[in-house]
Design a protein around this motif. Structure first.
Motif, PDB file in Angstrom:
ATOM      1  N   THR A 454       0.567  -1.536   0.094  1.00 22.82           N
ATOM      2  CA  THR A 454      -0.134   0.005   0.023  1.00 22.82           C
ATOM      3  C   THR A 454       0.835   1.037  -0.120  1.00 22.82           C
ATOM      4  OG1 THR A 454       0.051   0.076   2.542  1.00 22.82           O
ATOM      5  CG2 THR A 454      -1.904  -1.180   1.563  1.00 22.82           C
ATOM      6  N   HIS A 664      -9.162   2.905  -0.816  1.00 18.92           N
ATOM      7  CA  HIS A 664      -9.497   4.077  -1.290  1.00 18.92           C
ATOM      8  C   HIS A 664     -10.611   4.092  -0.518  1.00 18.92           C
ATOM      9  CE1 HIS A 664      -7.882   3.885  -5.369  1.00 18.92           C
ATOM     10  NE2 HIS A 664      -8.529   1.856  -5.394  1.00 18.92           N
ATOM     11  N   THR A 667      -7.511   6.063   2.106  1.00 19.26           N
ATOM     12  CA  THR A 667      -7.757   7.219   1.992  1.00 19.26           C
ATOM     13  C   THR A 667      -8.410   8.195   1.488  1.00 19.26           C
ATOM     14  OG1 THR A 667      -7.668   6.798  -0.506  1.00 19.26           O
ATOM     15  CG2 THR A 667      -5.681   5.733   0.563  1.00 19.26           C
ATOM     16  N   LYS A 670      -8.424   9.119   5.142  1.00 21.92           N
ATOM     17  CA  LYS A 670      -7.449   9.821   5.244  1.00 21.92           C
ATOM     18  C   LYS A 670      -6.979  11.350   5.221  1.00 21.92           C
ATOM     19  CE  LYS A 670      -2.484   9.333   5.369  1.00 21.92           C
ATOM     20  NZ  LYS A 670      -2.185  11.848   4.696  1.00 21.92           N
ATOM     21  N   TYR A 671      -7.562  11.569   4.163  1.00 18.46           N
ATOM     22  CA  TYR A 671      -7.687  13.671   3.210  1.00 18.46           C
ATOM     23  C   TYR A 671      -9.456  13.957   3.801  1.00 18.46           C
ATOM     24  CZ  TYR A 671      -4.977  10.792  -0.313  1.00 18.46           C
ATOM     25  OH  TYR A 671      -4.165  10.370  -0.929  1.00 18.46           O
ATOM     26  N   TYR A 696      -7.448   0.119   7.780  1.00 20.21           N
ATOM     27  CA  TYR A 696      -6.091   0.017   6.906  1.00 20.21           C
ATOM     28  C   TYR A 696      -6.153  -1.003   7.843  1.00 20.21           C
ATOM     29  CZ  TYR A 696      -1.953   1.135   5.497  1.00 20.21           C
ATOM     30  OH  TYR A 696      -0.808   1.056   5.092  1.00 20.21           O
ATOM     31  N   LEU A 709       0.985   6.145   4.192  1.00 20.74           N
ATOM     32  CA  LEU A 709       0.125   6.713   2.951  1.00 20.74           C
ATOM     33  C   LEU A 709      -0.214   7.524   2.374  1.00 20.74           C
ATOM     34  CD1 LEU A 709      -3.442   4.777   3.755  1.00 20.74           C
ATOM     35  CD2 LEU A 709      -1.516   3.588   2.723  1.00 20.74           C
TER      36      LEU A 709
END
Length: 711
Positions: A454, A664, A667, A670-671, A696, A709
């Motif tokens: 990853t 995805h 992420t 996370k974003y 995760y 990441l």
């Protein structure tokens, strides 16, 4: 040469004389000497050229001379007995010259024997029997040979075997049992283990398994102590070679009733450990300890190791971080046991048999952890499949106890004889075409670790191929309730939502395609089924016209996004507006009555692109908006209003319909966390980060920092 060749079924117009064969063979041997360390290739079978392994004993076949062999014919009901008259040429197989009792000479190519087998390089002077031989034309001139693909179709005979014609008999090469034992000891010291086995005693479970030299030491002595010593030496050699079935049998045969039997129990325990039969291993090791062995510390160490495996089997307790730290390109086979008690195998309403939850399992919990039954340390994609095939064939031959589990797996449409794995002439029947069919339908691709896979800087495509028997029973779903990850040869399966006791477990065979017709074509070609998961069943009711329009719009989006990749810096407004407009058009092409509560996978790509585009421009509110939307496109319940106060961890409770867990999703969380923090919503940022870490863990198999990441 194919079976349509005009000479098929006919005698060769001319066979090469022994002298001609010898000259050509000698020239090949000279070339072989120039590259002694070259990697040995694997002859992987072509399933459209499949033919079954012989299931009959050599003693039930008509023995014919080499001159009777016909071109491109499988001589059913017949066999040949020949003497090897040349050194072996070793390539993908082993090519030797052979001669029958009438002086006829020919070539023989033996494939699919491991380096631990004497048949992987048959010494000159040995006598072999080939059952129902396949006589193959090699494509030019008068070049023919006996082609032995199935390893069980060739038998190494004892020199005193009555089936050997008188003119091929050599008589005993050594006179006394001590001579035979000394020859075996010398080969062992020189680490020539196949030859050591060749000189040592036959395993107790099959006196016809190996050659005269192996049984000669046994037959030459009536001394029980001497015979026990030969069995013990043979057990140790087989243990080194990984022939655990034979090592266990020989070790138990070496017992004399004395306190020195601790060695026999110790070897048997280590052999069972090699077969991952830790309960039986513990019993033998405790028997060894009960005899107060001089090497108490060694036995105690093995016993302690065995208890650790049994603890893992019963509790599912692993130190995944330590296992990850121990991984390296030279250490991919971890010393751990499988934890399978949360699951059971039963008939499935989907396809054949399936795996079912034996208790309630919460999102994020371990479903099972399985050590690979077989996985070569070969991460080069072009070689990984062949390496796994070769390992399967050789392990089934060397350890017949594996047959009951491996050969019971789904093998597609390949026609079975029903005798695969049976012992005939002392060796297990191994049909290489069935093995390859099973490999095709059941193997998994595995990175060295999913965690490393990853990372943004990971080299893509470095995958091994392995066989995990328990995981093979799981049926596919495009919206599965589990996610698998890898640490070396360890497969970790975690629940992606709450799973009820008795519910069938599902996994993705391969990452699913966005468009339903492409997915179904992939499943039909690869596994021969049509997926009927919630998503596929709903999409099958949708309009074909709408599907075609989605394809056209998605193609346009991919072309725009391909020319404007977010990793190239701040993207122009015009590109973002174009993708946003096309994404809205694509959304309108998804029928509400079809996709209610289900993922809309065609929208994942453009929405993910928009997250990256707005993140590069530091448009934090828009990053939140599209991150939440991406969660919804994967089928998770997330608010449509970016200003909403919500609980990110609740997306994993499985309520509200089918969802698809991927990297995805992690992420996106996370974003969203980064964007919420920039907007001053620190509490919601922390909750998104927590939900991302939880996701995760599902992706990588154990808890890890989301900082990996970065990118």
């Amino acid at each position: 040469m194919t079976e349509s060749h005009p000479l098929r079924g006919k005698l060769p117009p001319r066979r090469l004389a022994k002298e001609e064969l010898a000259r050509t063979h000698k020239s090949h041997l000279k070339k072989q000497d120039l590259t002694p360390d070259a990697p040995r290739p694997v002859k992987q079978p072509l399933l459209d050229q499949a033919y079954p392994a012989s299931t009959r004993s050599i003693r039930d076949l008509e023995i014919v001379p080499l001159s009777d062999l016909r071109i491109e014919e499988h001589h059913r009901g017949k066999g040949v007995v020949v003497k090897v008259i040349s050194p072996p040429y070793v390539g993908a197989g082993v090519i030797s010259l052979v001669e029958d009792e009438l002086g006829n000479a020919d070539k023989i190519a033996i494939y699919n024997h491991s380096d631990s087998s004497i048949l992987s390089g048959v010494p000159e002077g040995c006598i072999v029997a080939v059952k129902e031989p396949y006589y193959k034309y090699n494509g030019s001139g008068e070049d023919y040979m006996i082609c032995v693909d199935h390893p069980s179709d060739v038998i190494l005979l004892r020199f005193t075997d009555p089936i050997i014609p008188e003119l091929l008999r050599l008589g005993p090469l050594l006179k006394s049992a001590v001579d035979w034992r000394s020859a075996g000891d010398k080969a062992f010291i020189e680490r020539d283990f196949p030859t050591a086995v060749f000189w040592q005693v036959l395993p107790v479970w099959s006196r016809s398994y190996l050659s005269n030299k192996q049984c000669q030491a046994l037959e030459a002595s009536d001394d029980g102590t001497f015979r026990a010593g030969i069995f013990a030496k043979r057990a140790g050699t087989n243990l080194v070679l990984g022939r655990y079935d034979a090592a266990k049998a020989d070790a138990l045969a070496s017992r004399t009733g004395a306190s020195s039997d601790w060695k026999a129990y110790f070897t048997a325990g280590r052999a069972c450990y090699g077969l991952c039969d830790y309960q039986t291993s513990r019993g033998y090791l405790e028997s060894a300890l009960g005899l107060d062995p001089p090497a108490t510390s060694s036995v105690k160490k093995e016993h302690s190791r065995c208890l650790s495996r049994l603890y893992e089997e019963s509790t599912g307790s692993y130190n995944f971080e330590a296992l990850f730290d121990s991984l390296s390109p030279t250490n991919v086979h971890l010393d751990v046991a499988s934890f399978l008690s949360n699951t059971r195998v039963a008939d499935s309403p989907l396809h054949g048999r399936g795996l079912f939850a034996a208790r309630n399992i919460k999102a994020g919990e371990l479903i099972y952890v399985e050590k690979a039954t077989l996985m070569p340390n070969q991460y080069e994609p072009s070689r990984a499949s062949a390496a796994l095939y070769a390992m399967m064939v050789r392990q089934l031959y060397d350890n017949p106890s594996l047959a009951s589990t491996i050969l019971s797996l789904y093998g597609g449409a390949y026609q079975r004889s029903g005798h695969e794995g049976d012992l005939v002439d002392g060796v297990p029947i191994v049909d290489i075409f069935l093995v390859e069919s099973i490999r095709n339908k059941n193997c998994f691709s595995a990175p060295l670790s999913t965690l490393d896979d990853t990372r943004p800087t990971t080299t893509s495509g470095r995958m091994a191929k392995g066989l995990w028997l328990h995981a093979s029973y799981m049926n596919h779903s495009c919206v599965p309730n589990s996610m698998r990850s890898f640490l070396g040869d360890l497969l970790i399966s975690r629940a992606t939502r709450n799973i009820a006791e008795g519910e069938e477990l599902s996994q993705q065979y391969v990452p699913v395609k966005a468009l339903s017709d492409v997915r179904q074509a992939q499943f039909l070609a690869g596994w021969g089924f049509t997926c009927q998961c919630a998503l596929c069943e709903a999409e099958s009711r949708g309009s074909r016209q709408m599907l075609q329009k989605r394809k056209e719009i998605l193609g346009r989006i991919e072309r725009v996004c391909g020319k404007n990749t977010p990793n190239k810096g701040v993207l122009p407004d015009s590109a973002i507006r174009t993708v946003d407009r096309l994404t809205k058009q694509l959304e309108e092409l998804h029928e509400t009555e079809v996709y209610a509560g289900l993922p809309r996978l065609a929208l994942v790509y453009p929405v993910n692109w928009l997250i990256q585009a707005h993140r590069g421009r530091k448009a934090h509110a828009k990053v939140v908006r599209y991150a939440l939307r991406l969660l919804r496109e994967f089928g998770f319940r997330a608010p449509a209003d970016e200003d909403a106060n919500w609980e990110p961890r609740e997306i994993y409770n499985g309520k509200g319909g089918a969802s698809l867990m991927t990297i995805h999703v992690v992420t996106a969380l996370k974003y969203a966390s980064e964007a919420y923090k920039a907007l001053g919503r620190t509490d919601l940022a922390a909750r998104c980060e927590e939900a991302g870490r939880f996701g995760y863990m599902m992706v990588t198999g154990f808890e890890n920092d989301l900082g990996i990441l970065n990118g």
